[in-house]
Design an enzyme around this catalytic site. Structure first.
Site, PDB file in Angstrom:
ATOM      1  N   LYS A  53     147.745 -50.883 -38.933  1.00  0.00           N
ATOM      2  CA  LYS A  53     147.756 -49.415 -38.995  1.00  0.00           C
ATOM      3  C   LYS A  53     149.177 -48.923 -39.275  1.00  0.00           C
ATOM      4  CE  LYS A  53     143.598 -49.136 -36.230  1.00  0.00           C
ATOM      5  NZ  LYS A  53     142.920 -49.041 -34.936  1.00  0.00           N
ATOM      6  N   GLN A  97     144.426 -47.455 -28.990  1.00  0.00           N
ATOM      7  CA  GLN A  97     143.599 -48.599 -29.374  1.00  0.00           C
ATOM      8  C   GLN A  97     142.681 -49.008 -28.217  1.00  0.00           C
ATOM      9  OE1 GLN A  97     143.595 -49.889 -32.489  1.00  0.00           O
ATOM     10  NE2 GLN A  97     142.058 -51.426 -31.971  1.00  0.00           N
ATOM     11  N   ASP A 120     140.738 -40.499 -34.383  1.00  0.00           N
ATOM     12  CA  ASP A 120     139.637 -41.444 -34.168  1.00  0.00           C
ATOM     13  C   ASP A 120     138.287 -40.719 -34.104  1.00  0.00           C
ATOM     14  OD1 ASP A 120     140.078 -44.214 -33.990  1.00  0.00           O
ATOM     15  OD2 ASP A 120     141.069 -44.018 -32.044  1.00  0.00           O
TER      16      ASP A 120
HETATM   17  N1  GUN Z   1     138.926 -50.624 -31.363  1.00  0.00           N
HETATM   18  C1  GUN Z   1     138.060 -51.079 -32.306  1.00  0.00           C
HETATM   19  N2  GUN Z   1     137.891 -50.164 -33.287  1.00  0.00           N
HETATM   20  C2  GUN Z   1     138.649 -49.099 -32.956  1.00  0.00           C
HETATM   21  C3  GUN Z   1     138.887 -47.831 -33.582  1.00  0.00           C
HETATM   22  O1  GUN Z   1     138.345 -47.491 -34.649  1.00  0.00           O
HETATM   23  N3  GUN Z   1     139.741 -47.008 -32.916  1.00  0.00           N
HETATM   24  C4  GUN Z   1     140.335 -47.351 -31.736  1.00  0.00           C
HETATM   25  N4  GUN Z   1     141.149 -46.467 -31.172  1.00  0.00           N
HETATM   26  N5  GUN Z   1     140.133 -48.511 -31.127  1.00  0.00           N
HETATM   27  C5  GUN Z   1     139.298 -49.378 -31.751  1.00  0.00           C
END
Ligand code: GUN
Length: 283
Positions: A53, A97, A120
């Site tokens: 990211k 995350q 998100d």
């Molecule tokens: N863990 C797995 N996929 C995601 C996601 O799309 N966003 C976040 N914040 N955590 C994740």
């Protein structure tokens, strides 16, 4: 034989257009989109995702801040960091995350994020928007899946869509997005009876379970569009999807590979959502 939906290539195109739009925005308004990514603990897969990211942010010309906190971080400390990021005018998007360590309430943390910075799309405000058909931020993986499906040219209205998996991150939101496009949607999960009979009805099948190769050829209708969200690490170290790729290829009209299908689309849509968050600040 199916056509492979090349998520890596499509994601590259989206990231390029986000980068161009961000450059234009900076020239016109002097604003650089900023994303804060917070990771608590040392989960190896999460560390890889967070690194990707940050790299995507740099490529898009965004400001990126990473907060890698120890697993023992207290809930109160994390809430204070989110409060600071909510107030930070250089930050337009906040991503915590998941999963979080068990001593931290995921609900409490997500609810503390400013909904206008919730790239998100997990905050109850944004979930409500999705349910009622007026979303502000669509969760990144489901948004990426819808983009892949749209590239097939399939008309979703009246089609049978089956989603296997009911997570808040993928299963539930993708079901809502398919419903919004007038598909007849079924959500399956671990208690579903006669799963192969249900999946065999699908014109569009989304597998988001986290069990390697669980969708086999016999469970898929001829001509179906098959989207594989699974990222499963095998003992050999290789990555496997939830779909038995070779068998299902013989039946499906379109299929996503793992890796190189849905995964890169998630990151591209995170960039899109972060740019949208910055654009919304001035509109
Ligand atoms: N863990 C797995 N996929 C995601 C996601 O799309 N966003 C976040 N914040 N955590 C994740």
């Amino acid at each position: 034989m199916s056509i492979i939906l090349d998520g890596a290539k499509i994601a590259g195109e989206i990231r390029q257009s986000v980068r161009d739009e961000a450059a234009d925005f900076k020239n016109k308004k002097g604003i650089v989109p900023g994303l804060a990514v917070v990771l608590v603990g040392e989960d190896p897969a999460s560390q890889v995702y967070v690194g990707r990211k940050a790299k995507a942010c740099a490529e898009a010309g965004f400001l990126s801040r990473e907060y890698r906190l120890p697993a023992a971080t207290l809930e109160g400390e994390l809430l204070r960091l989110i409060d600071d990021l909510n107030k930070d005018i250089l930050i337009h998007g906040i991503l915590v995350q998941l999963p979080l360590p068990a001593h931290i309430s995921t609900h409490k943390i997500i609810a503390a994020i400013d909904p206008m910075k919730d790239v998100d799309g997990f905050h109850p405000y944004n979930v409500g928007g999705l349910v009622s058909g007026s979303p502000v931020f669509i969760p990144c993986t489901p948004r990426g899946i819808m983009e892949l499906i749209s590239r097939t040219g399939i008309e979703l209205a009246g089609k049978e869509a089956v989603v296997v998996g009911r997570s808040n991150i993928v299963g539930k939101p993708i079901a809502l997005l398919l419903l919004e496009r007038h598909a007849t949607v079924t959500i399956c999960h671990s208690r579903t009876k006669n799963l192969p009979q249900v999946t065999a009805r699908a014109d569009v099948l989304v597998a988001a379970v986290g069990r390697p190769h669980m969708i086999t050829g016999g469970m898929v209708k001829k001509g179906a569009v098959v989207i594989d969200v699974g990222v499963n690490r095998l003992e050999s170290g290789k990555l496997a999807g939830d779909v038995a790729f070779e068998e299902v290829c013989a039946k499906a009209s379109y299929i996503t590979p793992v890796p190189g299908g849905v995964g890169p689309m998630t990151i591209a849509m995170l960039m899109r959502n972060t740019l949208d968050a910055a654009l919304q600040m001035v509109s």
